[in-house]
Write a protein that holds these residues in place. Sequence first.
Motif, short mmCIF file in Angstrom:
data_model
loop_
_atom_site.label_atom_id
_atom_site.label_comp_id
_atom_site.label_asym_id
_atom_site.label_seq_id
_atom_site.Cartn_x
_atom_site.Cartn_y
_atom_site.Cartn_z
N ARG A 1 -84.37 33.55 17.04
CA ARG A 1 -85.20 34.59 17.63
C ARG A 1 -86.65 34.09 17.62
O ARG A 1 -87.27 34.03 16.56
N ASP B 1 -90.73 34.18 19.01
CA ASP B 1 -91.77 35.14 19.37
C ASP B 1 -93.02 34.34 19.66
O ASP B 1 -93.84 34.12 18.78
N GLY C 1 -89.38 39.30 27.71
CA GLY C 1 -90.57 39.66 26.96
C GLY C 1 -91.58 40.45 27.76
O GLY C 1 -91.25 41.11 28.74
N ASN D 1 -96.25 37.18 26.20
CA ASN D 1 -95.37 37.11 25.03
C ASN D 1 -93.92 36.91 25.47
O ASN D 1 -93.35 37.77 26.14
N HIS E 1 -89.96 36.05 24.28
CA HIS E 1 -88.92 35.89 23.26
C HIS E 1 -87.85 35.00 23.87
O HIS E 1 -86.99 35.46 24.63
N SER F 1 -96.39 32.50 17.07
CA SER F 1 -96.15 33.88 16.66
C SER F 1 -97.05 34.80 17.46
O SER F 1 -98.26 34.84 17.24
N HIS G 1 -94.82 38.94 15.73
CA HIS G 1 -93.98 39.14 14.55
C HIS G 1 -94.66 38.75 13.25
O HIS G 1 -94.21 39.15 12.18
#
Length: 476
Positions: free
Chosen positions: A346, A348, A380, A386, A388, A425, A428
């Motif tokens: 996962r 981010d 995202g 952003n 994912h 990041s 998160h």
Amino acid sequence: MTQKTALIADLKAMLGDDLVLAGADIARYCRDWHGDVISDAIAVLRPRTTQDVSACVRAANALDLSLVPQGGNTGLVLGGIPDAPNHQVIVSLERMNRIRTIDADDFSAVVEAGAVLSSFKDKVEAAGLFFPLALGAQGSCQIGGNVSTNAGGINVLRYGMTRELVLGLEVVLPDGSIFDGLSTLRKDNRGVDLKQLFIGAEGTLGIVTAVAVKLLPKPTQVATALLGLNSLEDTIALYRRARHDCCDLMSAFEFMPPLAFTLAREAMPDLAMPLSGENPAYVLMEISGSGLVDIDDLMQRFLEGALEDGLVKDGVIASSQTHARNLWLFREGMNEGQAKRGPHLRTDVSVPLSKLPAFVRDAEAAVMASLPDCLCVSYGHVGDGNVHLNVLPPSHLTREEKDKRIYLAKNIINEVVDAFGGSISAEHGIGRLKRPDFEARLPDVQRQLLTAIKTAIDPDGVMNTGCQLNFLHTSP
């Protein structure tokens, strides 16, 4: 008597039985949200007041224990999970869940750190106001954790990260003293804004116990649309157009791949497909407002122009709140569908908005070149760059084989992020999971500044040891 038993007895003697939880009862506090990591701790401390938190910190200091602050435990980077279980206590803020004030004239509220986000939003809405932070985990996550991780979510495009919503903080510092900065002033230019030190610090500088937040007028009109597009590149063109045509009334603009619908229906089989055909890319957008603006008309006119110009192939506008909720279920259910397929990567990450399509293309190609048996799922928040980009190993592999692929995929994607001048990041945080990657990319000057701040505020390194940076680490 073992050392752990003796420490538990000391904690109870100092704090009373009510505040100290130990034994099998602490298991749920020692696993991450997805159950991938299971740890342990000496005990879980559950304060009811700010003064209780102060007492807990002083007790831990007296016993040479470090503290791991924890909110709803919905984080994805192990920021609230102990990594030195023989030397750490968890401080759960779940009992500190009061809403101290909601001031409709001041458009502000003061809420304790343990308040669950959705419950707080409901109380604010009942007062005719709106708190815009919106996360998939809002039924479990807590306000203090949102602040400590500077949470993002689907409304960042319009309202910003959590940082933009915070007016003031109350924080218990590493020595047990209390920083009272709960002002609701919008303008206060008396030197360094100290609250900013604790927002996004993941509990490494202190324990947030209460938050003063800004509120907004409650949107009385919301228009939601799911749109099918020819490509991810077209989503950027559509977003650019939406920013001009819908201005600041646009609150969400999410992109999803066709696979999103398959994954969502694996988690929620009763979901009905909202569009008849399959499109190469999808956008879920929302505009909202109150007062004299006609939101439905704005959405209609915007989409008519986008359809005429070929930016949108197909689409549906929600006809009711229930219909809108069903459209959002595909975005949320996609995450549940991935979880059902087992352990996976996962990510981010964030990149400049204009480079988002190229990043997704290059990163997915790099992963597939090395891991052709894995599945990439990219989705995202278009408005803030952003992404994912998740990677799902084949289900038949052993856990060890999956972990190897996850580790390799992470490094591949991070290298592409670096090449695009992005961040590993976006929303998160760093926690313990991303600490090695964070440290490897940390410029010397930034490291010196962070170390100086940590040394000044937490010289003994008792606050969330091992989270974010491995400086001042106290060995168990």
